[in-house]
Motif scaffolding. Structure first.
Motif, PDB file in Angstrom:
ATOM      1  N   PRO A  40      38.883 -62.814  27.628  1.00  0.00           N
ATOM      2  CA  PRO A  40      37.724 -62.703  26.765  1.00  0.00           C
ATOM      3  C   PRO A  40      38.038 -62.058  25.430  1.00  0.00           C
ATOM      4  CG  PRO A  40      37.621 -61.095  28.546  1.00  0.00           C
ATOM      5  CD  PRO A  40      38.770 -62.008  28.836  1.00  0.00           C
ATOM      6  N   PHE A  41      39.182 -61.422  25.347  1.00  0.00           N
ATOM      7  CA  PHE A  41      39.590 -60.701  24.151  1.00  0.00           C
ATOM      8  C   PHE A  41      40.318 -61.587  23.169  1.00  0.00           C
ATOM      9  CE2 PHE A  41      42.430 -60.371  27.703  1.00  0.00           C
ATOM     10  CZ  PHE A  41      43.609 -60.852  27.198  1.00  0.00           C
TER      11      PHE A  41
ATOM     12  N   GLY B 293      40.469 -65.219  20.922  1.00  0.00           N
ATOM     13  CA  GLY B 293      39.637 -66.269  20.370  1.00  0.00           C
ATOM     14  C   GLY B 293      39.874 -67.589  21.062  1.00  0.00           C
TER      15      GLY B 293
ATOM     16  N   TYR C  91      25.206 -66.310  25.323  1.00  0.00           N
ATOM     17  CA  TYR C  91      25.713 -65.053  25.875  1.00  0.00           C
ATOM     18  C   TYR C  91      26.105 -65.136  27.345  1.00  0.00           C
ATOM     19  CZ  TYR C  91      20.611 -64.721  26.667  1.00  0.00           C
ATOM     20  OH  TYR C  91      19.313 -64.978  26.986  1.00  0.00           O
TER      21      TYR C  91
ATOM     22  N   GLU D  33      28.685 -62.370  27.426  1.00  0.00           N
ATOM     23  CA  GLU D  33      29.485 -62.159  26.218  1.00  0.00           C
ATOM     24  C   GLU D  33      28.594 -61.532  25.145  1.00  0.00           C
ATOM     25  OE1 GLU D  33      31.765 -61.276  23.904  1.00  0.00           O
ATOM     26  OE2 GLU D  33      32.977 -62.664  25.113  1.00  0.00           O
TER      27      GLU D  33
ATOM     28  N   ASN E 114      29.484 -60.722  22.172  1.00  0.00           N
ATOM     29  CA  ASN E 114      29.866 -61.161  20.828  1.00  0.00           C
ATOM     30  C   ASN E 114      30.350 -62.603  20.860  1.00  0.00           C
ATOM     31  OD1 ASN E 114      30.485 -61.178  18.119  1.00  0.00           O
ATOM     32  ND2 ASN E 114      32.336 -59.936  18.318  1.00  0.00           N
ATOM     33  N   PRO E 115      29.450 -63.559  21.174  1.00  0.00           N
ATOM     34  CA  PRO E 115      29.876 -64.951  21.314  1.00  0.00           C
ATOM     35  C   PRO E 115      30.340 -65.592  20.022  1.00  0.00           C
ATOM     36  CG  PRO E 115      27.486 -64.786  21.401  1.00  0.00           C
ATOM     37  CD  PRO E 115      28.007 -63.394  21.442  1.00  0.00           C
ATOM     38  N   ASP E 116      29.946 -65.042  18.888  1.00  0.00           N
ATOM     39  CA  ASP E 116      30.340 -65.601  17.595  1.00  0.00           C
ATOM     40  C   ASP E 116      31.617 -64.971  17.050  1.00  0.00           C
ATOM     41  OD1 ASP E 116      28.025 -67.152  17.649  1.00  0.00           O
ATOM     42  OD2 ASP E 116      26.844 -65.555  16.713  1.00  0.00           O
ATOM     43  N   ASP E 117      32.202 -64.032  17.815  1.00  0.00           N
ATOM     44  CA  ASP E 117      33.414 -63.338  17.373  1.00  0.00           C
ATOM     45  C   ASP E 117      33.215 -62.715  15.997  1.00  0.00           C
ATOM     46  OD1 ASP E 117      35.962 -62.423  17.818  1.00  0.00           O
ATOM     47  OD2 ASP E 117      36.942 -64.152  16.907  1.00  0.00           O
TER      48      ASP E 117
ATOM     49  N   ASP F 140      28.869 -56.740  17.546  1.00  0.00           N
ATOM     50  CA  ASP F 140      28.290 -57.471  18.662  1.00  0.00           C
ATOM     51  C   ASP F 140      26.915 -58.027  18.314  1.00  0.00           C
ATOM     52  OD1 ASP F 140      30.485 -56.958  20.185  1.00  0.00           O
ATOM     53  OD2 ASP F 140      29.534 -55.439  21.456  1.00  0.00           O
TER      54      ASP F 140
END
Length: 414
Positions: free
Chosen positions: A5-6, A8, A97, A131, A133-136, A140
């Motif tokens: 998950p960390f 991209g 999310y 998630e 921060n789905p948009d990276d 968050d």
């Protein structure tokens, strides 16, 4: 992305050349069984919750489904060798999310394919992680991480599957000694159903185990509360049911990234296999706090542990097989004796691939294309007589918004 998950979603393009494989010492990989957390024994904590909440089992949840999936009449997205499958409803297709990751079925749970033992339900399970921060983005998008959820899909009517989400939780006690439960803020990249037990991979630590005979029903209100609230009620972030952890296996040997898990019913005895994700073909053990004695080879691995069918737990805490395979972006694994299948992804815009290799063999070859964002795998033998498939299939799940399919392909790629 299933095991990282960390990292991209975008990454390097999958190599078209065959991946190299080699057998290594299995004895370096071991687990320690754990029946408690810092609050007490899992069994005692769950028993305490049972004095406060209505207890149900998985059959209750399967019968109490509340959402409708869309049956797939043809191959979704880029996949080939299609047998059957479905897509989530509009809300679950588009929510950013909650991200689907793991898949397993009642054909894993029992050899005849139905649940419970001697029962008639055909069921698919899927895991999702929250998630924030789905948009990276730099910050968050969502402040509250709701952890993990599990979806029970009633597949008795293949043309009109229905499902319900439940929240995975860890039983605990409050600061004042009251029984409660917390969300599990992990990744759930792979799941495996074996008898009454659900195994969930914990990337850095090992395996979490949940008993599907023990779920609790909670009120639907208070969608941002998990556990015992100030009003004296228990909540599960707005979900009707919560499933508490009942056991754990912590990594105790050489570091291993627990990315995905699969059941092997062809081996003697039954066994489970775990695979590792890497973005570039080398596994990184520096991104988190790993349980174990230290890092070994960085080449991705498939590691096997034997199972005991009498209690559905591990028969031995030491691995019985370990093989390396120079394949990047492994998101799922299942095995049939010495034959291993891998789901290899390639980012948010390129199709995935089902690949296979044999223990002791030198290469991994392509079986068929999978959907974009392919994740976990589950092998479904044609011997599971209570399902209609005339040949063995492999289930897969896709993670990306509007490409979230749960489907089965022919194991031989035909």
């Amino acid at each position: 992305m299933a095991a990282a998950p960390f990292i991209g979603a975008a990454g390097t393009i999958l190599s078209a050349s065959p991946a190299q494989a080699a057998t290594i010492d299995a004895g370096q990989f071991s687990l320690t069984a754990r029946t408690a957390n810092t609050y007490g024994e899992f069994a005692d904590l769950t028993a305490g919750l049972a004095t406060k909440l209505p207890k149900v089992d998985a059959t209750t949840v399967v019968a109490d489904v509340n959402r409708s999936a869309t049956h797939l009449t043809g191959a979704p997205s880029t996949s080939e060798a299609f047998q059957t499958g479905f897509a989530w409803d509009t809300d679950d297709q588009t929510v950013d999310y909650w991200i689907p990751q793991g898949v397993t079925t009642s054909a894993d749970a029992y050899g005849n394919g139905t649940y419970p033992e001697g029962g008639t339900d055909r069921v698919v399970l899927a895991s999702w992680y929250f998630e924030t921060n789905p948009d990276d983005a730099p910050t968050d998008k969502y402040a509250l991480d709701k952890g993990l959820r599990l979806t029970f899909v009633n597949y008795n009517n293949e043309s009109a599957p229905k499902y319900r989400h439940v929240l995975l939780v860890e039983p605990v006690k409050t600061a004042t000694g009251e029984f409660s439960f917390n969300p599990i803020r992990k990744h759930a990249g792979g799941i495996m159903w074996y008898g009454n037990l659900l195994y969930v991979v914990d990337t850095y630590k090992g395996l979490r185990v949940f008993d599907l005979n023990t779920l609790f029903k909670v009120p639907l209100t208070e969608k941002d509360v998990c556990g015992l609230h100030t009003d004296g009620q228990f909540y599960g972030y707005g979900y009707q049911y919560v499933l508490p952890q009942s056991h754990a296996y912590d990594n105790a040997g050489t570091y291993l990234r627990y990315t995905a898990i699969g059941l092997d019913r062809a081996s003697t005895p039954d066994s489970l296999v775990v695979s590792e994700y890497s973005l570039s073909g080398t596994v990184d053990y520096k991104d988190g706090t790993f349980n174990g004695t230290g890092a070994g080879t960085g080449t991705p691995k498939v590691v096997r542990w034997d199972l005991d069918y009498t209690d559905r737990k591990l028969a031995s805490l030491t691995a019985t097989e370990a093989v390396t395979v120079s394949q990047q972006k492994i998101q799922g694994v299942v095995s049939r004796k010495t034959k291993h299948y891998l789901a290899a992804s390639d980012g948010p815009s390129t199709k995935g691939t089902l690949r296979t290799f044999t223990s002791g063999g030198s290469t991994a070859s392509a079986v068929c294309d999978l959907v974009i964002g392919c994740e976990d795998l589950s092998y479904h033998s044609s011997g599971a007589s209570n399902w209609s498939f005339s040949e063995s299939v492999i289930w897969n799940v896709g993670e990306y918004v509007n490409k979230r399919y749960v489907y089965a392909v022919h194991a031989d790629g035909s």
